[in-house]
Design an enzyme around this catalytic site. Structure first.
Site, short mmCIF file in Angstrom:
data_model
loop_
_atom_site.label_atom_id
_atom_site.label_comp_id
_atom_site.label_asym_id
_atom_site.label_seq_id
_atom_site.Cartn_x
_atom_site.Cartn_y
_atom_site.Cartn_z
N HIS A 117 -4.13 7.18 2.72
CA HIS A 117 -5.40 6.90 3.39
C HIS A 117 -5.82 8.02 4.35
CE1 HIS A 117 -5.63 2.94 1.75
NE2 HIS A 117 -4.57 2.49 2.39
N ASP A 161 2.58 -2.85 -2.80
CA ASP A 161 1.97 -3.96 -2.07
C ASP A 161 1.03 -4.80 -2.93
OD1 ASP A 161 0.38 -1.71 -2.19
OD2 ASP A 161 -0.24 -1.76 -0.11
#
Length: 319
Positions: free
Chosen positions: A130, A256
């Site tokens: 990110h 995730d």
């Protein structure tokens, strides 16, 4: 029984010193200790070699990140600030150092692969996909995958790269680095941005300028299971890889999307990561002279993270 090759796990003790402020924060040191403890309890342990990375040098960091951002990040950590840019990005005195070694893991992995090793998994934190060139985001400070890709291109002349990112969240930082670059194919398979952080990665985002067509975003609705992923691999990812024909592949390995992980609404099984390991091994053979480099991104439900990484590496490592 299939023969297993040596697997290099890149890890450093300083990763555990990156303190995110307590167990309320999902990105904790236990993410790495649970993985290593699990791997040591399996037969795969006999084939594992732990390698410490070097610290990423400034010249490679600035291939993507702006120098004023790097100095701002360092100052924030060393001056005792508890976060940078957003409260999600918790840090401590040792966080800058940990991030340098996290970014350095990919560089060390590339060196090992280019000098004879075949399979490297970077068990690192903080994660990276990110991070933008001048901002921290989503627990990420330095973009490990981007720095590694630029290093591979510049140091070894492996110009044509593919990055495959199956973290549950879109790798906005990776896309921003390469969306105008026709020599880097970025493929992201993630929960639909309408429902998921960071709100980017729509299917119509395919790159721009000279890089138009070298970005593939595959957003999945909440509840998507293994079948959705396998369908995307067969109908979208594999045909595009074949057309692009990269020299090397980097896997941004996030876990995730697991059905037990509440950081997304996806519903992947542990077994899916084993299937992805087989695909990654096959892609390495087809496009990378048998070389595979995986860099850990997300994964926050510790038992599922450990089992998923173990299943992935076991499948990846069977030759």
């Amino acid at each position: 029984m299939p023969e297993q090759q040596r697997l290099i796990i890149i890890n450093h003790p300083v990763y555990l010193d990156h303190d995110t402020g307590g167990n309320y924060h999902p990105e904790i040191p236990g993410r790495l200790t649970c993985i290593l403890d699990y791997l040591n309890s399996t037969p795969l342990a006999a084939n594992i070699t732990i390698q410490e990375p070097r610290k990423a040098e400034w010249e490679w960091l600035t291939m993507f990140h702006q120098e004023n951002y790097l100095l701002r990040f360092e100052e924030a950590a060393l001056s005792g600030k508890t976060f940078i840019d957003h409260p999600d990005n918790q840090l401590s005195f040792d966080s800058f150092e940990a991030a340098l070694f996290s970014a350095g893991a990919g560089l060390t992995g590339v060196d090992l692969l280019e000098n004879g090793e075949n399979s490297v998994f970077c068990a690192v934190r903080p994660p990276g996909h990110h991070a933008e060139k001048n901002i921290s985001l989503g627990f990420c400070f330095l973009n490990n995958v981007v720095i590694t890709a630029r290093y591979w291109q510049k140091k070894y002349g492996r110009t044509r790269l593919a990055i495959i990112d199956w973290d549950a969240h879109h790798g906005n930082g990776i896309q921003s680095a390469f969306e105008e670059d026709p020599d880097v194919l970025y493929i992201s398979l993630h929960e639909h941005p309408t429902y998921s952080f960071p709100g980017t990665g729509y299917s119509e985002d395919i790159g721009s300028g000279a890089g138009r067509g070298a970005t593939l975003n595959i957003p999945l609705p909440p509840g998507s299971d293994d079948s959705k992923v396998l369908q995307a691999v067969s109908t979208q990812i594999e045909p595009l890889l074949s057309d692009f024909s990269p020299e090397r592949i980097i896997i941004a390995a996030g876990f995730d999307g697991h059905l037990n992980d509440d950081m997304s609404g996806l519903a992947y099984s542990t077994d899916l990561y084993g299937l992805l390991g087989r695909y990654a091994a096959d892609w390495g053979l087809k496009y990378g002279q048998g070389k595979t480099l995986s860099i850990l991104e997300g994964g926050y439900h510790l038992p599922s993270l450990a089992a998923s990484v173990g299943t992935y590496l076991n499948s990846l490592n069977i030759c």
